[in-house]
Scaffold this motif. Structure first.
Motif, mmCIF file in Angstrom:
data_model
loop_
_atom_site.group_PDB
_atom_site.id
_atom_site.type_symbol
_atom_site.label_atom_id
_atom_site.label_comp_id
_atom_site.label_asym_id
_atom_site.label_seq_id
_atom_site.Cartn_x
_atom_site.Cartn_y
_atom_site.Cartn_z
ATOM 1 N N LYS A 193 0.594 -1.264 -0.378
ATOM 2 C CA LYS A 193 -0.093 -0.109 -0.094
ATOM 3 C C LYS A 193 0.505 1.339 -0.036
ATOM 4 C CE LYS A 193 -3.688 2.412 2.932
ATOM 5 N NZ LYS A 193 -4.553 2.501 3.774
ATOM 6 N N GLN A 197 0.952 4.561 -3.099
ATOM 7 C CA GLN A 197 0.178 5.567 -3.020
ATOM 8 C C GLN A 197 2.078 6.749 -2.834
ATOM 9 O OE1 GLN A 197 -0.105 5.219 1.546
ATOM 10 N NE2 GLN A 197 -2.637 4.815 0.791
ATOM 11 N N ASP A 219 -3.663 -7.485 -5.477
ATOM 12 C CA ASP A 219 -4.044 -6.701 -3.520
ATOM 13 C C ASP A 219 -4.964 -5.635 -4.446
ATOM 14 O OD1 ASP A 219 -4.145 -4.733 -1.765
ATOM 15 O OD2 ASP A 219 -2.010 -5.342 -1.493
ATOM 16 N N VAL A 221 -6.220 -2.982 -2.738
ATOM 17 C CA VAL A 221 -5.967 -1.646 -2.230
ATOM 18 C C VAL A 221 -4.727 -1.354 -3.702
ATOM 19 C CG1 VAL A 221 -5.013 -0.392 -0.553
ATOM 20 C CG2 VAL A 221 -6.993 -2.724 0.245
ATOM 21 N N ARG A 224 -6.912 -0.692 -6.630
ATOM 22 C CA ARG A 224 -8.105 1.093 -6.383
ATOM 23 C C ARG A 224 -6.961 2.105 -6.601
ATOM 24 N NH1 ARG A 224 -11.496 -1.744 -1.848
ATOM 25 N NH2 ARG A 224 -12.866 -3.127 -3.009
ATOM 26 N N CYS A 225 -6.075 2.129 -5.853
ATOM 27 C CA CYS A 225 -5.174 3.204 -5.471
ATOM 28 C C CYS A 225 -4.541 3.587 -6.978
ATOM 29 C CB CYS A 225 -4.197 2.713 -4.141
ATOM 30 S SG CYS A 225 -2.854 4.314 -4.299
ATOM 31 N N THR A 250 -16.236 1.957 -2.148
ATOM 32 C CA THR A 250 -14.848 1.859 -1.713
ATOM 33 C C THR A 250 -14.618 3.328 -2.340
ATOM 34 O OG1 THR A 250 -14.504 -0.413 -1.379
ATOM 35 C CG2 THR A 250 -12.807 1.251 -1.220
ATOM 36 N N ASN A 251 -14.378 4.476 -1.842
ATOM 37 C CA ASN A 251 -13.903 6.064 -2.500
ATOM 38 C C ASN A 251 -14.075 6.048 -3.525
ATOM 39 O OD1 ASN A 251 -10.707 4.549 -1.134
ATOM 40 N ND2 ASN A 251 -11.309 6.165 -0.129
#
Length: 334
Positions: A193, A197, A219, A221, A224-225, A250-251
């Motif tokens: 993550k 980011q 993953d 997460v 999505r990021c 989600t977001n």
């Protein structure tokens, strides 16, 4: 055999042989007619035994116990030596890493070296404030190897410090992206993550390519990021993941904003509208997800979107119908 001969054949200096004798490790009992020490074959074998045990890291006291104590057992001592050796290797490795980092910064003088050392210590401080100040100063005040910043970013838990580190990495060039890419494959979810980011804030083509690849990461997460970052960069391949985020709640607000940014391109706007309508009209999704999808159409320009909203204004789900009707009124008012 005289002490000089023993020293030449064993490789142990005469001075060290005398030290062994003073400690009682070797006791040559023989003497020549002139009164010099005479070492027997047994004495020489004992010297070789001493040197063998010393090569394992035993102290002279431990060597004496091993050779003279019939009840001495090596297992615990060997375990202790293994532990001590591992600790020593870890410490030496840490020192080597620090030296390499200082060398990579190419210090011009000892003042630069001292500044780099101080910054490295600050980045490893228990104080979040010190770590944050170090991250912010790493760009201009003291040049820090990008490896240090990447390592810090992938392990940082404080959000403010993490933000400062990502800011610093975004200004460190392509090298940062390549190093952060390794974090995407980490077995630790938090590291993955933090890696994505950090990559998301680096404004170069290498980072964009990494984010594009992250759309298929195992993953969710990470996916999505990556999709949010790619949406802001105008990469249409992020659309399916962004729509999934809206459906899942989600977001979803961020995902809607990213779709809106992508829809500034007319071709992308029609593609987005088509995909949103497909998700609304095909498959079984919850009522709340259908409302979010309808709301996402609000910022998608184009005739296709207007037609879709007109159809949705007669939807069986009253909330969806009202949402579509309201959006149509706003669009017509414009």
């Amino acid at each position: 055999m005289l002490i000089g001969d023993v020293a030449r054949r064993s490789g142990v200096s005469a001075r060290m042989l005398r030290h062994y004798e003073s400690l009682g490790l070797v006791r040559p009992m023989g003497r020549t007619e002139a009164g010099y020490r005479a070492y027997s074959g047994e004495d020489i074998r004992r010297i070789f035994h001493i040197e063998s045990l010393r090569s394992l890291g035993l102290s002279l006291r431990e060597v004496g116990c091993a050779l003279d104590d019939p009840g001495f057992t090596p297992s615990k001592l060997i375990d202790d030596l293994i532990r001590q050796t591992r600790e020593r290797i870890a410490n030496e490795t840490e020192l080597l890493t620090r030296l390499r980092r200082i060398d990579a910064a190419e210090p011009a003088g000892w003042e630069d070296v001292l500044q780099i050392v101080a910054l490295l210590q600050a980045l490893g401080s228990e104080s979040a404030g010190k770590r944050q100040r170090a991250a912010l100063s790493s760009v201009e005040e003291v040049p820090v190897p990008v490896e240090v910043l990447v390592e810090a970013a992938l392990s940082e838990t404080d959000p403010n410090v993490a933000g400062a580190l990502r800011w610093a990495l975004a200004r460190s060039g392509d090298r940062a992206s390549a190093l952060l890419a390794e974090g995407l494959g980490s077995p630790a979810a938090e590291v993955r993550k933090r890696a994505v980011q950090s990559i998301a804030e680096i404004p170069n083509g290498v980072a964009t390519a990494l984010l594009h690849g992250a759309l298929t990461n195992s993953d969710i997460v990470v996916r999505r990021c990556a999709a949010l970052a790619l949406g802001a960069r105008g990469v249409a391949d992020a659309v399916p993941t962004l729509i999934d985020m809206i459906v899942e709640g989600t977001n979803d607000a961020d995902a809607t904003d990213a779709l809106s940014a992508l829809a500034s391109d007319p071709a992308s706007a029609d593609q987005i509208a088509t995909r949103l309508v497909d998700r609304l009209t095909h498959g079984t999704i919850e009522a709340s997800a259908r409302r979010r999808l309808a709301e996402a159409l609000a910022d998608i320009p184009g005739i296709m979107t207007s037609r879709a909203l007109a159809d949705l204004s007669h939807d069986e789900d009253r909330a969806v119908a009202l949402t579509a009707t309201y959006i149509l009124k706003l669009r017509n008012a414009r």
